[in-house]
Design an enzyme around this catalytic site. Structure first.
Site, PDB file in Angstrom:
ATOM      1  N   LYS A 100       0.858  -1.195   0.000  1.00  0.00           N
ATOM      2  CA  LYS A 100       0.000   0.000   0.000  1.00  0.00           C
ATOM      3  C   LYS A 100       0.889   1.238   0.000  1.00  0.00           C
ATOM      4  O   LYS A 100       1.702   1.417   0.925  1.00  0.00           O
ATOM      5  CB  LYS A 100      -0.885   0.024   1.237  1.00  0.00           C
ATOM      6  CG  LYS A 100      -1.992  -0.999   1.170  1.00  0.00           C
ATOM      7  CD  LYS A 100      -2.982  -0.838   2.292  1.00  0.00           C
ATOM      8  CE  LYS A 100      -4.198  -1.716   2.042  1.00  0.00           C
ATOM      9  NZ  LYS A 100      -3.883  -3.086   1.622  1.00  0.00           N
ATOM     10  N   ASP A 137      -1.312  -1.839  -4.153  1.00  0.00           N
ATOM     11  CA  ASP A 137      -2.738  -1.842  -3.827  1.00  0.00           C
ATOM     12  C   ASP A 137      -3.346  -0.473  -4.122  1.00  0.00           C
ATOM     13  O   ASP A 137      -2.657   0.551  -4.064  1.00  0.00           O
ATOM     14  CB  ASP A 137      -2.937  -2.128  -2.336  1.00  0.00           C
ATOM     15  CG  ASP A 137      -2.758  -3.604  -1.985  1.00  0.00           C
ATOM     16  OD1 ASP A 137      -2.747  -4.438  -2.891  1.00  0.00           O
ATOM     17  OD2 ASP A 137      -2.632  -3.895  -0.776  1.00  0.00           O
ATOM     18  N   GLN A 166     -10.102   0.258  -9.267  1.00  0.00           N
ATOM     19  CA  GLN A 166     -11.324  -0.059  -8.513  1.00  0.00           C
ATOM     20  C   GLN A 166     -12.563   0.293  -9.337  1.00  0.00           C
ATOM     21  O   GLN A 166     -12.782   1.466  -9.661  1.00  0.00           O
ATOM     22  CB  GLN A 166     -11.335   0.755  -7.216  1.00  0.00           C
ATOM     23  CG  GLN A 166     -10.175   0.434  -6.284  1.00  0.00           C
ATOM     24  CD  GLN A 166      -9.822   1.602  -5.370  1.00  0.00           C
ATOM     25  OE1 GLN A 166      -9.646   2.735  -5.838  1.00  0.00           O
ATOM     26  NE2 GLN A 166      -9.690   1.355  -4.086  1.00  0.00           N
ATOM     27  N   ARG A 187      -4.560  -5.310 -11.628  1.00  0.00           N
ATOM     28  CA  ARG A 187      -5.597  -5.974 -10.832  1.00  0.00           C
ATOM     29  C   ARG A 187      -6.866  -5.136 -10.884  1.00  0.00           C
ATOM     30  O   ARG A 187      -6.831  -3.921 -10.638  1.00  0.00           O
ATOM     31  CB  ARG A 187      -5.140  -6.129  -9.382  1.00  0.00           C
ATOM     32  CG  ARG A 187      -6.202  -6.782  -8.489  1.00  0.00           C
ATOM     33  CD  ARG A 187      -5.900  -6.611  -6.999  1.00  0.00           C
ATOM     34  NE  ARG A 187      -4.634  -7.175  -6.613  1.00  0.00           N
ATOM     35  CZ  ARG A 187      -3.964  -6.787  -5.513  1.00  0.00           C
ATOM     36  NH1 ARG A 187      -4.446  -5.831  -4.727  1.00  0.00           N
ATOM     37  NH2 ARG A 187      -2.817  -7.335  -5.214  1.00  0.00           N
ATOM     38  N   GLY A 191     -13.433  -2.348  -5.154  1.00  0.00           N
ATOM     39  CA  GLY A 191     -13.096  -1.155  -4.352  1.00  0.00           C
ATOM     40  C   GLY A 191     -13.696  -1.296  -2.978  1.00  0.00           C
ATOM     41  O   GLY A 191     -14.889  -1.564  -2.842  1.00  0.00           O
ATOM     42  N   ALA A 192     -12.867  -1.105  -1.949  1.00  0.00           N
ATOM     43  CA  ALA A 192     -13.282  -1.410  -0.579  1.00  0.00           C
ATOM     44  C   ALA A 192     -13.449  -0.168   0.292  1.00  0.00           C
ATOM     45  O   ALA A 192     -13.647  -0.294   1.497  1.00  0.00           O
ATOM     46  CB  ALA A 192     -12.250  -2.349   0.045  1.00  0.00           C
ATOM     47  N   HIS A 230     -14.802 -12.244  -5.752  1.00  0.00           N
ATOM     48  CA  HIS A 230     -15.387 -13.531  -5.355  1.00  0.00           C
ATOM     49  C   HIS A 230     -16.772 -13.662  -5.956  1.00  0.00           C
ATOM     50  O   HIS A 230     -17.486 -14.599  -5.659  1.00  0.00           O
ATOM     51  CB  HIS A 230     -15.491 -13.608  -3.819  1.00  0.00           C
ATOM     52  CG  HIS A 230     -14.255 -13.148  -3.129  1.00  0.00           C
ATOM     53  ND1 HIS A 230     -14.084 -11.851  -2.696  1.00  0.00           N
ATOM     54  CD2 HIS A 230     -13.111 -13.799  -2.852  1.00  0.00           C
ATOM     55  CE1 HIS A 230     -12.882 -11.724  -2.161  1.00  0.00           C
ATOM     56  NE2 HIS A 230     -12.267 -12.882  -2.256  1.00  0.00           N
ATOM     57  N   ARG A 289     -12.887  -3.503   6.703  1.00  0.00           N
ATOM     58  CA  ARG A 289     -13.315  -3.548   5.295  1.00  0.00           C
ATOM     59  C   ARG A 289     -13.955  -4.899   4.975  1.00  0.00           C
ATOM     60  O   ARG A 289     -14.942  -4.967   4.264  1.00  0.00           O
ATOM     61  CB  ARG A 289     -12.139  -3.255   4.358  1.00  0.00           C
ATOM     62  CG  ARG A 289     -11.687  -1.798   4.410  1.00  0.00           C
ATOM     63  CD  ARG A 289     -10.813  -1.429   3.225  1.00  0.00           C
ATOM     64  NE  ARG A 289      -9.490  -2.010   3.302  1.00  0.00           N
ATOM     65  CZ  ARG A 289      -8.455  -1.479   3.956  1.00  0.00           C
ATOM     66  NH1 ARG A 289      -8.601  -0.336   4.610  1.00  0.00           N
ATOM     67  NH2 ARG A 289      -7.284  -2.080   3.963  1.00  0.00           N
TER      68      ARG A 289
HETATM   69  C1  LIG Z   1      -7.093 -10.305  -4.446  1.00  0.00           C
HETATM   70  C2  LIG Z   1      -7.845  -9.084  -4.039  1.00  0.00           C
HETATM   71  C3  LIG Z   1      -7.159  -7.902  -3.908  1.00  0.00           C
HETATM   72  C4  LIG Z   1      -7.844  -6.733  -3.557  1.00  0.00           C
HETATM   73  N1  LIG Z   1      -7.180  -5.550  -3.514  1.00  0.00           N
HETATM   74  C5  LIG Z   1      -7.870  -4.416  -3.280  1.00  0.00           C
HETATM   75  C6  LIG Z   1      -7.247  -3.151  -3.374  1.00  0.00           C
HETATM   76  O1  LIG Z   1      -6.046  -3.028  -3.659  1.00  0.00           O
HETATM   77  N2  LIG Z   1      -7.993  -2.039  -3.129  1.00  0.00           N
HETATM   78  C7  LIG Z   1      -9.328  -2.132  -2.818  1.00  0.00           C
HETATM   79  O2  LIG Z   1      -9.973  -1.100  -2.637  1.00  0.00           O
HETATM   80  N3  LIG Z   1      -9.931  -3.316  -2.712  1.00  0.00           N
HETATM   81  C8  LIG Z   1      -9.251  -4.455  -2.935  1.00  0.00           C
HETATM   82  N4  LIG Z   1      -9.889  -5.664  -2.845  1.00  0.00           N
HETATM   83  C9  LIG Z   1     -11.243  -5.743  -2.228  1.00  0.00           C
HETATM   84  C10 LIG Z   1     -12.339  -5.534  -3.238  1.00  0.00           C
HETATM   85  O3  LIG Z   1     -12.315  -4.198  -3.681  1.00  0.00           O
HETATM   86  C11 LIG Z   1     -13.708  -5.869  -2.641  1.00  0.00           C
HETATM   87  O4  LIG Z   1     -13.953  -5.033  -1.546  1.00  0.00           O
HETATM   88  C12 LIG Z   1     -13.860  -7.300  -2.184  1.00  0.00           C
HETATM   89  O5  LIG Z   1     -13.180  -8.187  -3.028  1.00  0.00           O
HETATM   90  C13 LIG Z   1     -15.339  -7.723  -2.197  1.00  0.00           C
HETATM   91  O6  LIG Z   1     -15.845  -7.604  -3.485  1.00  0.00           O
HETATM   92  P1  LIG Z   1     -16.198  -8.851  -4.443  1.00  0.00           P
HETATM   93  O7  LIG Z   1     -15.676  -8.510  -5.785  1.00  0.00           O
HETATM   94  O8  LIG Z   1     -15.676 -10.102  -3.889  1.00  0.00           O
HETATM   95  O9  LIG Z   1     -17.760  -8.815  -4.576  1.00  0.00           O
HETATM   96  P2  LIG Z   1     -18.923  -8.837  -3.478  1.00  0.00           P
HETATM   97  O10 LIG Z   1     -20.174  -8.568  -4.256  1.00  0.00           O
HETATM   98  O11 LIG Z   1     -18.610  -7.982  -2.311  1.00  0.00           O
HETATM   99  O12 LIG Z   1     -18.920 -10.334  -2.968  1.00  0.00           O
HETATM  100  C14 LIG Z   1     -19.270 -11.425  -3.800  1.00  0.00           C
HETATM  101  C15 LIG Z   1     -19.387 -12.679  -2.931  1.00  0.00           C
HETATM  102  O13 LIG Z   1     -18.109 -12.972  -2.358  1.00  0.00           O
HETATM  103  C16 LIG Z   1     -18.231 -13.404  -1.017  1.00  0.00           C
HETATM  104  N5  LIG Z   1     -17.596 -12.405  -0.120  1.00  0.00           N
HETATM  105  C17 LIG Z   1     -17.207 -11.154  -0.462  1.00  0.00           C
HETATM  106  N6  LIG Z   1     -16.631 -10.520   0.586  1.00  0.00           N
HETATM  107  C18 LIG Z   1     -16.689 -11.384   1.607  1.00  0.00           C
HETATM  108  C19 LIG Z   1     -16.262 -11.328   2.957  1.00  0.00           C
HETATM  109  N7  LIG Z   1     -15.652 -10.254   3.457  1.00  0.00           N
HETATM  110  N8  LIG Z   1     -16.458 -12.406   3.751  1.00  0.00           N
HETATM  111  C20 LIG Z   1     -17.049 -13.519   3.260  1.00  0.00           C
HETATM  112  N9  LIG Z   1     -17.475 -13.646   1.973  1.00  0.00           N
HETATM  113  C21 LIG Z   1     -17.312 -12.601   1.170  1.00  0.00           C
HETATM  114  C22 LIG Z   1     -19.696 -13.528  -0.758  1.00  0.00           C
HETATM  115  O14 LIG Z   1     -20.095 -14.842  -1.121  1.00  0.00           O
HETATM  116  C23 LIG Z   1     -20.293 -12.512  -1.717  1.00  0.00           C
HETATM  117  O15 LIG Z   1     -21.629 -12.784  -2.045  1.00  0.00           O
HETATM  118  C24 LIG Z   1      -9.241  -6.815  -3.261  1.00  0.00           C
HETATM  119  C25 LIG Z   1      -9.928  -8.012  -3.421  1.00  0.00           C
HETATM  120  C26 LIG Z   1      -9.258  -9.133  -3.816  1.00  0.00           C
HETATM  121  C27 LIG Z   1     -10.047 -10.386  -4.023  1.00  0.00           C
END
Ligand SMILES: Cc1cc2nc3c(=O)[nH]c(=O)nc-3n(C[C@H](O)[C@H](O)[C@H](O)COP(=O)(O)OP(=O)(O)OC[C@H]3O[C@@H](n4cnc5c(N)ncnc54)[C@H](O)[C@@H]3O)c2cc1C
Length: 309
Positions: A100, A137, A166, A187, A191-192, A230, A289
């Site tokens: 980061k 990140d 993001q 990547r 976005g978190a 995911h 987050r």
């Molecule tokens: C490898 C990786 C690197 C990342 N790097 C960054 C970054 O540099 N900057 C940034 O802002 N964000 C980052 N993120 C986080 C990302 O922005 C999302 O906040 C996070 O991945 C949840 O979004 P989603 O795409 O999984 O979809 P969502 O719609 O949130 O989730 C889809 C499904 O995944 C599962 N799931 C998701 N989150 C969770 C949880 N916390 N616990 C349990 N199950 C869950 C559930 O089954 C959900 O229905 C990263 C994510 C990943 C996977």
């Protein structure tokens, strides 16, 4: 809305103290974080490698306003990369690191961007020596320009430096177009961070649509897309777009502790799958987050907090 509110509440020092003091917190932290030490990080990386997964290790900590702390974070990454290389885990970029920019000095006043660039350069030297890669990140939108500038300043010397975009940010489609260049590692995540409406899409549906648009841009370009989600629907779209590419030019990325069976299923089907594994004791912001993006986790957690008061 709930996610934004939660991220806001979590910024309070009192809530932070309460969460850290709650005994139930440790079990939740253990689900998402490898442990406190480099030894823990290496152990988890080794076991994921044995399962056929690639790994990106993140040393927890962010928003550093102390130059000594930023320098200590750089030392931590250099040591980590040395240990990983000694164990043969970095070969072919199998285990890399995520950094980061605000953990290594970006917020250190007017000089912050230069300090962060120097620091990331030092980590990149250690990664090159170890034969692996570094990904920067993405943090909140106020850091986006600087993070992208740092990566492009370092890429001529370290072409393996990856950027993160993001889908929640309105600007990202245009960033994705610029980054879809030969060999560039990008990547894509949702976005978190809690962002203002002027900068970000506010509904889940709009973020998902933006994700799908950026996905198409990256997957049809000559770079190396790293699809971090995911979300089953977005994974399915990626799989269909991946049919037009060689399987070694794209990877799926997921977080440690989230959908581990899906990580293994994709890898068993021949895809490159990388697990993002955080470690270190400064896990509070990361944990918040993760809780904020999953109401089910949150309910469990609030119940534990309630039983303390
Ligand atoms: C490898 C990786 C690197 C990342 N790097 C960054 C970054 O540099 N900057 C940034 O802002 N964000 C980052 N993120 C986080 C990302 O922005 C999302 O906040 C996070 O991945 C949840 O979004 P989603 O795409 O999984 O979809 P969502 O719609 O949130 O989730 C889809 C499904 O995944 C599962 N799931 C998701 N989150 C969770 C949880 N916390 N616990 C349990 N199950 C869950 C559930 O089954 C959900 O229905 C990263 C994510 C990943 C996977």
């Amino acid at each position: 809305m709930l996610r934004r509110a939660l991220l806001g509440i979590a910024a309070s020092e009192r809530i932070r103290e309460l969460v850290i003091a709650t005994p139930a917190t440790r079990a939740v932290v253990d689900r998402y974080v490898a442990g406190d030490s480099i030894g823990d990080a290496v152990r988890v990386a080794r076991s994921l490698r044995t399962a056929g997964l690639l790994v990106s290790l993140d040393y927890l900590g962010e928003d550093t306003t102390d130059v000594a702390r930023a320098a200590a974070t750089v030392d931590q990454y250099v040591q980590l990369l040395g240990k990983l290389a000694a164990e043969g885990l970095t070969e072919g970029g199998a285990v890399e690191v995520s950094v980061k920019p605000t953990a290594v000095g970006l917020l250190l006043g007017p000089d912050g961007e230069r300090v962060a660039t120097d620091h990331i350069g030092q980590i990149a030297v250690a990664a090159r020596d170890a034969g692996t890669t570094v990904t920067l990140d993405a943090e909140d939108h106020r850091t986006t320009d600087a993070a992208l500038r740092i990566a492009s300043a370092l890429r001529p010397e370290f072409p393996f430096i990856g950027s993160v975009v993001q889908a929640s940010l309105r600007r990202t489609e245009s960033d994705a177009r610029e980054l879809a260049a030969p060999g560039v590692r990008v990547r894509l995540c949702k976005g978190a961070y809690a962002e203002p409406v002027s900068e970000a899409f506010t509904t889940r549906h709009d973020v998902d649509k933006s994700y799908a648009r950026c996905l198409r841009i990256l997957m049809s370009g000559p770079g190396y897309p790293m699809i971090a989600t995911h979300d089953p629907r977005l994974i399915a779209i990626t799989q269909s777009l991946a049919l037009n590419r060689s399987p070694d030019t794209v990877e799926y990325q997921m977080l440690y502790g989230i959908r581990p069976e899906e990580q293994r299923r994709l890898a068993a089907a021949g895809a490159r799958v990388r697990v993002y594994v955080p470690y270190g004791s400064d896990w509070y912001a990361y944990l918040v987050r993760r809780l904020a993006e999953r109401p089910a986790n949150l309910t469990f957690f609030l119940r534990s907090l309630g039983s303390m008061s």
